[in-house]
Write a protein that holds these residues in place. Structure first.
Motif, PDB file in Angstrom:
ATOM      1  N   TYR B  26       0.828  -1.206   0.000  1.00 49.47           N
ATOM      2  CA  TYR B  26       0.000   0.000   0.000  1.00 49.47           C
ATOM      3  C   TYR B  26       0.857   1.248   0.000  1.00 49.47           C
ATOM      4  N   ILE B  29       2.099   1.976  -3.425  1.00 56.67           N
ATOM      5  CA  ILE B  29       1.066   2.570  -4.279  1.00 56.67           C
ATOM      6  C   ILE B  29       1.006   4.074  -4.046  1.00 56.67           C
ATOM      7  N   ASN B  39      -2.782   2.232 -11.973  1.00 58.72           N
ATOM      8  CA  ASN B  39      -3.778   1.200 -11.709  1.00 58.72           C
ATOM      9  C   ASN B  39      -3.212   0.271 -10.655  1.00 58.72           C
ATOM     10  N   GLU B  40      -3.813   0.343  -9.467  1.00 60.73           N
ATOM     11  CA  GLU B  40      -3.263  -0.442  -8.356  1.00 60.73           C
ATOM     12  C   GLU B  40      -3.231  -1.930  -8.666  1.00 60.73           C
ATOM     13  N   GLY B  41      -4.144  -2.353  -9.509  1.00 62.93           N
ATOM     14  CA  GLY B  41      -4.172  -3.776  -9.809  1.00 62.93           C
ATOM     15  C   GLY B  41      -2.892  -4.264 -10.431  1.00 62.93           C
ATOM     16  N   THR B  42      -2.206  -3.344 -11.157  1.00 62.85           N
ATOM     17  CA  THR B  42      -1.007  -3.798 -11.851  1.00 62.85           C
ATOM     18  C   THR B  42       0.240  -3.733 -10.991  1.00 62.85           C
ATOM     19  N   TYR B  44       0.794  -5.092  -7.976  1.00 64.29           N
ATOM     20  CA  TYR B  44       1.168  -6.379  -7.388  1.00 64.29           C
ATOM     21  C   TYR B  44       1.724  -7.372  -8.381  1.00 64.29           C
ATOM     22  N   PRO B  45       1.095  -7.456  -9.537  1.00 69.14           N
ATOM     23  CA  PRO B  45       1.727  -8.347 -10.527  1.00 69.14           C
ATOM     24  C   PRO B  45       3.167  -7.921 -10.828  1.00 69.14           C
TER      25      PRO B  45
END
Lengths: 467, 107
Positions: B26, B29, B39-42, B44-45
């Protein structure tokens, strides 16, 4: 989407990864969402910020050098293994749920009993329904068969077999629908959701059109609801209405019993018995109507108290019946009248009695020849005593041949004539109530058999013939 | 901002942030958002990939406020990679800048 849904869905899509990695990723996302919530964001927004699920999953998988297209390929092996997984998961969930049900039995006694009864009643109803639905299906089979015989003479056996299979399949599906819709409330929602979404995954693989899936589900549900309505109507007509009648009948009987109890007859036992049975019937009616409306089962205490009352009442009532005295006589305070008359005769005498009179001959040598006395005891309330005398009567040839009644007779016909029926009924009612109050029963039939005596000397008695 | 640029540069930004200080998801981010919206989704990947490629190490820290957090820490290999990317970016951006300057001159 909320947090749980997001994380569960993510976990499923990442099932290709090994458990540790998958859990790792899920934990990260979970922590992030929670962190964001802590900083004031709403759960739904926090999830939305991650963007499109498909893209997200693709990105994550590419981090492991896994070709994201792997997830979507039409690989026969993958379909098979997914179906296996689906079946295994379904079986596991079923096992878990039945285990949970069994555990409930150990833990919570109170809810459990009514649940058991609820299930028992549902099983019972299911069996009845299966039996009932068999009737129209058998009818259809026979109907179809007779039609096929006339139309398809040469190949009718084949057609009949197909018809039978076809109806058999429909019958089986109907039964399964009934059973599942009756019992599905016992399997938690999670079970259904998991199976459904797993099915979706498999379908996605070889059929990207999810809409078809939903349509099939919808029509299946419509069929189920129609069937449920038919079943419910049937239950109402054949089960609920008779139960309602029975319950009202028993309640009425209880009230009558209480009335006579107040009058003095010892009917405590009977009252308890009837009220117990009424409670049981009321409970049955209520439970079935509850099941029809899919409400929770009724409290078991009603049934238990009903049974207890019936048993206690039954014992007391049996006891009371056995303590009643039976006296083979007319009630004591019953006054009988006596009728007495003396007759003379110059020829043979034929005495006929109507109704249930009891005629006996009595010898009295002190009487003169050709004289006889008719003596009768009867209840003046019930009977008027009449004797009809016909002199010089001759029987017909038949009677002469068969019954040896030849020649001329003096014919006496004894008529106990029944009086006002209503008065008699009232009187009998009073006598019975009085006797029951005193725990006695007399032989009431004797009131209806007047005792008639014919007295004469032995020579005269030979002239007298009695019917 | 143009997403194509963002994608290319994200790795650089992430490596740079973690090299300054060990961070958890977090936190990272927030840090990246200072430069541009992401885009927070990207994230972690990307972190996963960089960890798998041994540019990052991870360790868990117990937290009083909730579950234990996973912290990312840059490795020697990661630092090397960071330098590579920085150099590449500088070269790239200056080439583009010069080209634009020249274009502007011509107008």
């Amino acid at each position: 989407m909320n947090k749980e849904k997001f994380l569960t869905e993510l976990g499923k899509r990442l099932s290709i990864l090994n458990e540790k990695e998958k859990q790792d990723i899920i934990n990260e996302y979970k922590d992030t969402i929670e962190e964001k919530i802590k900083h004031g964001q709403k759960e739904a927004d926090a999830v939305k910020d991650f963007g499109d699920m498909d893209e997200l999953v693709d990105e994550i998988l590419s981090a492991y050098k896994i070709d994201p297209k792997y997830n979507k390929e039409t690989d026969l092996k993958k379909i098979i293994s997914d179906s296996e997984k689906l079946i295994k998961e379904g079986a596991d969930k079923l096992a878990t749920e039945t285990r949970k049900l069994a555990d409930n039995f150990k833990n919570n006694q109170d809810i459990n009993l009514s649940l058991v009864f609820e299930i028992l009643i549902k099983v019972f109803i299911c069996l009845i329904l299966i039996g009932m639905i068999r009737i129209p299906f058998t009818l259809f089979i026979h109907l179809g068969n007779s039609i096929f015989e006339t139309l398809f003479s040469p190949i009718d056996s084949v057609v009949k077999a197909l018809w039978f299979v076809f109806l058999g399949v429909i019958y089986t599906i109907t039964i399964i629908l009934i059973i599942t819709s009756m019992f599905k409330q016992y399997f938690k929602n999670n079970n259904e959701k998991t199976l459904k979404s797993n099915k979706n995954k498999v379908n996605n693989i070889y059929e990207k059109d999810k809409k078809d899936n939903q349509d099939i589900k919808k029509s299946g549900q419509t069929l189920t609801s129609i069937l449920m309505i038919v079943v419910k109507v049937w239950i109402i007509i054949f089960v609920v209405i008779p139960l309602v009648f029975a319950s009202s009948g028993f309640i009425g009987a209880t009230l009558v019993s209480i009335y006579y109890w107040i009058q003095g007859i010892d009917l405590l036992g009977l009252t308890l018995l009837l009220s117990g049975i009424s409670l049981i019937f009321i409970w049955f009616t209520k439970i079935i109507t509850n099941v029809l409306q899919e409400k929770k089962a009724l409290s078991i205490y009603l049934l238990i108290s009903g049974i207890a009352l019936s048993i206690a009442g039954g014992f007391l009532f049996a006891n009371m019946i056995m303590s009643i005295e039976y006296l083979n006589v007319i009630p004591e305070d019953y006054n009988l009248n006596t009728f007495e008359n003396t007759y003379t005769t110059d020829k043979k005498v034929y005495i006929e009695s109507h109704h249930n009179s009891n005629i006996v001959k009595k010898e009295d040598e002190l009487m003169e020849d050709n004289t006889f006395k008719i003596n009768a005891h009867y209840s003046q309330t019930i009977y008027d005593f009449k004797i009809n005398q016909t002199d010089n009567y001759m029987f017909n040839e038949e009677d002469c041949e068969e019954n040896d009644l030849c020649g001329r007779y003096n014919y006496f016909s004894i008529y106990p004539e029944e009086k006002d029926e209503i008065k008699i009924a009232k009187m009998n009612y009073k006598i019975l109530i009085n006797d029951l109050k005193n725990k006695k029963i007399h032989n009431y039939s004797k009131l209806y058999t007047p005792e008639i005596e014919i007295t004469a000397n032995s020579k005269t008695l030979n002239l007298i013939e009695i019917d | 901002m143009n997403s194509q640029f963002k994608k290319g540069v994200l790795e650089l930004i992430v490596l740079l942030s973690v090299s300054k200080k060990d961070m958890y998801g977090y936190e990272l981010i927030l840090e990246v958002s200072k430069v541009f919206g992401v885009n927070e989704g990207t994230i972690y990947p990307l972190l996963k990939r960089l960890t798998n490629e041994n540019y990052f190490e991870t360790y868990l820290v117990e937290s009083t406020e909730g579950p234990s957090r996973k912290y990312y820490k840059i490795t020697i290999l990661g630092k090397k990679r960071l330098k590579e990317l920085k150099d590449a970016w500088n070269e790239f951006s200056s080439s583009v800048c010069n080209f634009i300057k020249e274009c502007d001159k011509d107008e």
